[in-house]
Design a protein around this motif. Structure first.
Motif, PDB file in Angstrom:
ATOM      1  N   VAL A  27       0.877  -1.166   0.000  1.00  0.00           N
ATOM      2  CA  VAL A  27       0.000   0.000   0.000  1.00  0.00           C
ATOM      3  C   VAL A  27       0.915   1.217   0.000  1.00  0.00           C
ATOM      4  CG1 VAL A  27      -1.927  -1.136   1.147  1.00  0.00           C
ATOM      5  CG2 VAL A  27      -0.219   0.031   2.522  1.00  0.00           C
ATOM      6  N   THR A  29       1.060   5.659   0.549  1.00  0.00           N
ATOM      7  CA  THR A  29       0.429   6.907   0.948  1.00  0.00           C
ATOM      8  C   THR A  29       1.402   8.042   0.690  1.00  0.00           C
ATOM      9  OG1 THR A  29      -0.744   8.045   2.725  1.00  0.00           O
ATOM     10  CG2 THR A  29       1.159   6.759   3.366  1.00  0.00           C
ATOM     11  N   ILE A  72      -1.864   6.483   8.216  1.00  0.00           N
ATOM     12  CA  ILE A  72      -2.659   6.218   7.016  1.00  0.00           C
ATOM     13  C   ILE A  72      -2.189   4.927   6.352  1.00  0.00           C
ATOM     14  CG2 ILE A  72      -3.152   7.031   4.670  1.00  0.00           C
ATOM     15  CD1 ILE A  72      -3.179   9.896   5.869  1.00  0.00           C
ATOM     16  N   LYS A  75      -3.442   1.952   8.348  1.00  0.00           N
ATOM     17  CA  LYS A  75      -4.870   1.718   8.124  1.00  0.00           C
ATOM     18  C   LYS A  75      -5.122   1.076   6.762  1.00  0.00           C
ATOM     19  CE  LYS A  75      -6.627   5.162  11.277  1.00  0.00           C
ATOM     20  NZ  LYS A  75      -7.280   6.452  11.458  1.00  0.00           N
ATOM     21  N   LYS A  76      -4.390   1.530   5.748  1.00  0.00           N
ATOM     22  CA  LYS A  76      -4.544   0.923   4.420  1.00  0.00           C
ATOM     23  C   LYS A  76      -4.109  -0.535   4.427  1.00  0.00           C
ATOM     24  CE  LYS A  76      -4.174   4.927   1.365  1.00  0.00           C
ATOM     25  NZ  LYS A  76      -3.396   5.510   0.249  1.00  0.00           N
ATOM     26  N   SER A  77      -3.016  -0.846   5.129  1.00  0.00           N
ATOM     27  CA  SER A  77      -2.548  -2.232   5.176  1.00  0.00           C
ATOM     28  C   SER A  77      -3.529  -3.098   5.966  1.00  0.00           C
ATOM     29  CB  SER A  77      -1.133  -2.327   5.749  1.00  0.00           C
ATOM     30  OG  SER A  77      -1.120  -2.034   7.119  1.00  0.00           O
ATOM     31  N   ALA A  79      -6.784  -2.583   6.115  1.00  0.00           N
ATOM     32  CA  ALA A  79      -7.929  -2.776   5.222  1.00  0.00           C
ATOM     33  C   ALA A  79      -7.621  -3.853   4.186  1.00  0.00           C
ATOM     34  CB  ALA A  79      -8.294  -1.456   4.533  1.00  0.00           C
ATOM     35  N   LEU A  80      -6.386  -3.861   3.674  1.00  0.00           N
ATOM     36  CA  LEU A  80      -5.978  -4.889   2.720  1.00  0.00           C
ATOM     37  C   LEU A  80      -6.023  -6.268   3.371  1.00  0.00           C
ATOM     38  CD1 LEU A  80      -4.823  -5.653  -0.070  1.00  0.00           C
ATOM     39  CD2 LEU A  80      -2.546  -5.245   0.891  1.00  0.00           C
TER      40      LEU A  80
END
Length: 95
Positions: A27, A29, A72, A75-77, A79-80
């Motif tokens: 991911v 950012t 951020i 959080k993206k990781s 969600a993945l």
């Protein structure tokens, strides 16, 4: 009993597969001139910082932006990882 062991072994195989996928997925950012690339298993692979962030007068803003960018990326990781888990365990509570 054997069926339970077979189910557990299958779940372990799926968990190992997901871990490999997360290790190889990334991911990205870009927050406040700070670019972070992180794996799906939350290992930071790289951080790139724009030159103007390195000036002493920008120190406190840089620190805030760095924290924000890291959060951020995490959080993206996450969600993945949740997405990968849903593929394997559809309908599992909490996913």
């Amino acid at each position: 009993m054997f069926d339970k062991m077979k189910q557990l072994m299958e779940m372990k195989k799926q968990a190992d597969r997901i871990k490999r996928e997360l290790d190889s997925s990334t991911v990205e950012t870009n927050e406040g001139g700070i670019k972070i690339i992180m794996t799906g298993s939350q290992t930071v692979q790289s951080i790139q910082i724009e030159e103007n962030n390195l000036k002493p007068e920008n120190k406190s803003r840089f620190e805030r932006d760095l924290i924000r960018a890291i959060n951020i990326a995490v959080k993206k990781s996450q969600a993945l990882a949740a997405e990968k888990m849903k593929e394997v365990m559809p309908g599992f509570p909490g996913l």
